[in-house]
Design an enzyme around this catalytic site. Sequence first.
Site, PDB file in Angstrom:
ATOM      1  N   THR A 181     -20.884 -26.557  -5.700  1.00  0.00           N
ATOM      2  CA  THR A 181     -19.961 -26.375  -4.586  1.00  0.00           C
ATOM      3  C   THR A 181     -19.162 -25.100  -4.809  1.00  0.00           C
ATOM      4  O   THR A 181     -18.775 -24.785  -5.945  1.00  0.00           O
ATOM      5  CB  THR A 181     -19.008 -27.590  -4.443  1.00  0.00           C
ATOM      6  OG1 THR A 181     -18.114 -27.363  -3.345  1.00  0.00           O
ATOM      7  CG2 THR A 181     -18.205 -27.830  -5.700  1.00  0.00           C
ATOM      8  N   HIS A 237     -18.590 -39.042 -18.108  1.00  0.00           N
ATOM      9  CA  HIS A 237     -18.555 -39.163 -19.564  1.00  0.00           C
ATOM     10  C   HIS A 237     -19.370 -40.346 -20.073  1.00  0.00           C
ATOM     11  O   HIS A 237     -19.661 -40.441 -21.273  1.00  0.00           O
ATOM     12  CB  HIS A 237     -17.096 -39.298 -20.034  1.00  0.00           C
ATOM     13  CG  HIS A 237     -16.825 -38.649 -21.355  1.00  0.00           C
ATOM     14  ND1 HIS A 237     -17.800 -38.488 -22.324  1.00  0.00           N
ATOM     15  CD2 HIS A 237     -15.690 -38.107 -21.886  1.00  0.00           C
ATOM     16  CE1 HIS A 237     -17.281 -37.904 -23.379  1.00  0.00           C
ATOM     17  NE2 HIS A 237     -15.999 -37.653 -23.147  1.00  0.00           N
TER      18      HIS A 237
END
Length: 415
Positions: free
Chosen positions: A334, A386
């Site tokens: 993006t 994560h």
Amino acid sequence: MSTEIKAPVFPESVAEGTVATWHKKPGEACERDELIVDIETDKVVLEVVAPADGVIDEIVKDEGDTVESGEVIGKFKEGAAGTASADKSDAKSSGDEAKADAPKAEEGGKSSGGEAILSPAARKLAEENDVDPNAIKGTGKDGRVTKEDVQKHISSGGESAPAPAPSAAAPTAAPAADLAPGERPEKRVPMTRLRASIAKRLVNAQQDAAMLTTFNEVNMKPVMELRKQYKESFEKRHGVKLGFMSFFAKAATEALKRFPAVNASIDGNDMVYHGYQDIGVAVSTDRGLVVPVVRDVDGLGLADIEKKIIEYGTKARDGKLGIEEMTGGTFTITNGGIFGSLISTPILNPPQTAILGMHKIQERPMAVNGQVEILPMMYLALSYDHRMIDGKEAVQFLVAIKEMIEDPARILLDV
């Protein structure tokens, strides 16, 4: 012969849609394959066209109504002559005479006969609330009175008013004068189905993933000089301008091959490693943010990537993207820099596990070999899940992109 107008058959991932806009009203002439209504889903806007020459006989589902796949939304009369087309031809034949007699007949959403032009949803709402359409100033296409105009008129306490005499000059609109003392103007607009879906996905991404963001900065001077050197020859050969996005897409592809976890996705308790690189490119539109996917970027050249990005960007802004063009994707890029963003933390695009954020290129003083140089710098942000990606992998992935952008030859040499 009357036939049914049905909503398109939605893909399996789409349960229902909303009637966005009727481009034709009952009795108005339509040509075969002419756009008559838009259906908005939580992914794309689908178009319904006229099955033949004829007229809209009846509108069953008004603008804003929810429809299911294949549901009847209206009726069409094939071969019938439309009164609207006849009116248009009459107006055209009268030409300058009509303009001379009524130079402002079409202003403010009024037809040549002094009647307001309403969308079907607006007309229904006006009738239910006993509102005179001629008292409402239209803000839609060609001055058409929309459902929003009627809602605004009702909420502001507007009352029905007779249409002004043809010879009377239209007064200058002064919305502030209609407000009660101390009242401030507000505008309430229902959230579109697409934007509601985007909002839900973004919230879910933050709730479901252990999202973390790591940052770095990249010297854009080498790529900028390369673009400047080959700009004209590249455009002459390929018919497309050389942009920054293609460099980042290729750099990301090489980095994804080195760090497979960044190119993976989570499916329940399974980690799915993809042996290909399908990169989504976020595109901002009036309806919301969409992410079309450039497939198999590893096998594409810079020109091919640029052409795909331009094609998808045009389709997205015109509402022409297909669902198949937005499904899948193993990684997303993006670019908030085109709007001036200096740094941000992009949100994951589930089920992907990482997203790269590009930003504004800004000249900054940098220390180079003990000397201060002014360089065009860009901050990079990598948001990652994560649960799937360790911090070490995320940082090394972003450093790999930085190194390839600062030395583009690395992309070709795979070093």
